[in-house]
Design an enzyme around this catalytic site. Structure first.
Site, PDB file in Angstrom:
ATOM      1  N   LEU A   1       0.873  -1.164   0.000  1.00 52.65           N
ATOM      2  CA  LEU A   1       0.000   0.000   0.000  1.00 52.65           C
ATOM      3  C   LEU A   1       0.907   1.210   0.000  1.00 52.65           C
ATOM      4  O   LEU A   1       1.910   1.231   0.715  1.00 52.65           O
ATOM      5  CB  LEU A   1      -0.863   0.046   1.267  1.00 52.65           C
ATOM      6  CG  LEU A   1      -2.203  -0.649   1.284  1.00 52.65           C
ATOM      7  CD1 LEU A   1      -2.873  -0.461   2.643  1.00 52.65           C
ATOM      8  CD2 LEU A   1      -3.115  -0.155   0.186  1.00 52.65           C
ATOM      9  N   ASP A   2       0.569   2.215  -0.776  1.00 52.34           N
ATOM     10  CA  ASP A   2       1.351   3.449  -0.798  1.00 52.34           C
ATOM     11  C   ASP A   2       1.355   4.099   0.577  1.00 52.34           C
ATOM     12  O   ASP A   2       0.452   3.872   1.377  1.00 52.34           O
ATOM     13  CB  ASP A   2       0.758   4.427  -1.815  1.00 52.34           C
ATOM     14  CG  ASP A   2       0.832   3.897  -3.231  1.00 52.34           C
ATOM     15  OD1 ASP A   2       1.848   3.264  -3.571  1.00 52.34           O
ATOM     16  OD2 ASP A   2      -0.130   4.114  -3.981  1.00 52.34           O
TER      17      ASP A   2
END
Length: 180
Positions: A41-42
């Site tokens: 996930l960013d």
């Protein structure tokens, strides 16, 4: 049976264990040797990150060829239209090609924890929420998809990956489960 860690990644955490300057990483929350994220996930996204020491399980979760569903709660700028939802369901043309069809529905504001820092509030711009499920995992895909249909993402929270969900896991905490 393989063990899987379900981690609720807070906003701003980098999905890696190695240090990146003074930025917060998974190592600040998870002290389990030998586990690695199965997908990422960013740093500006929140929610479910799966970690495992089982390489085959990691590949089954992360590799797009297995088409594992990933479900997100997405706060978008503006009130999303039926046309935009239909486009997401059909597939969206991005610079790196057409996306697979997604499941997309407008939802009421979810009961989520506060984000730190909060999403910028603007009196003159409405926002809304959608529930979006994709079966691939391109870089920043959900953000690019909502922008492509005219509704930029303001907040992105991954709720589930395949059969695993965030239910009962507070931000910055994790739970170990047996993976079938």
């Amino acid at each position: 049976m393989s063990q899987l860690i379900l981690f609720n990644k807070p906003y701003g955490v980098i999905c890696q264990f190695s240090r990146d300057g003074d930025r917060t990483t998974l190592a600040d929350f998870i002290d389990v040797p030998g586990v690695y994220p199965a997908g990422r996930l960013d740093h500006d996204s929140e929610g479910l990150v799966l970690l495992t020491a089982d390489g085959r399980l990691q590949a089954r979760i992360a590799d797009p060829k297995f088409k594992m569903a990933k479900t997100y709660l997405v706060q978008v700028e503006g009130t999303i239209t039926d046309e935009a939802l239909a486009a997401l369901r059909k597939g969206v043309q991005l610079k790196d090609g057409m996306t697979r069809p997604a499941e997309a529905e407008r939802i009421a504001d979810p009961d989520l924890w506060p984000r730190d820092p909060p999403v910028r509030f603007r009196k003159t711009v409405t926002d809304g929420w959608i529930n979006l499920t994709i079966r691939e995992g391109r870089n920043r895909q959900v953000r690019r998809m909502t922008a492509a249909v005219g509704f930029p993402t303001l907040r992105l929270v991954r709720q589930a990956v395949g059969p695993w969900s965030l239910q009962g896991i507070e931000p910055g905490t994790w739970r170990a489960v047996d993976a079938a």
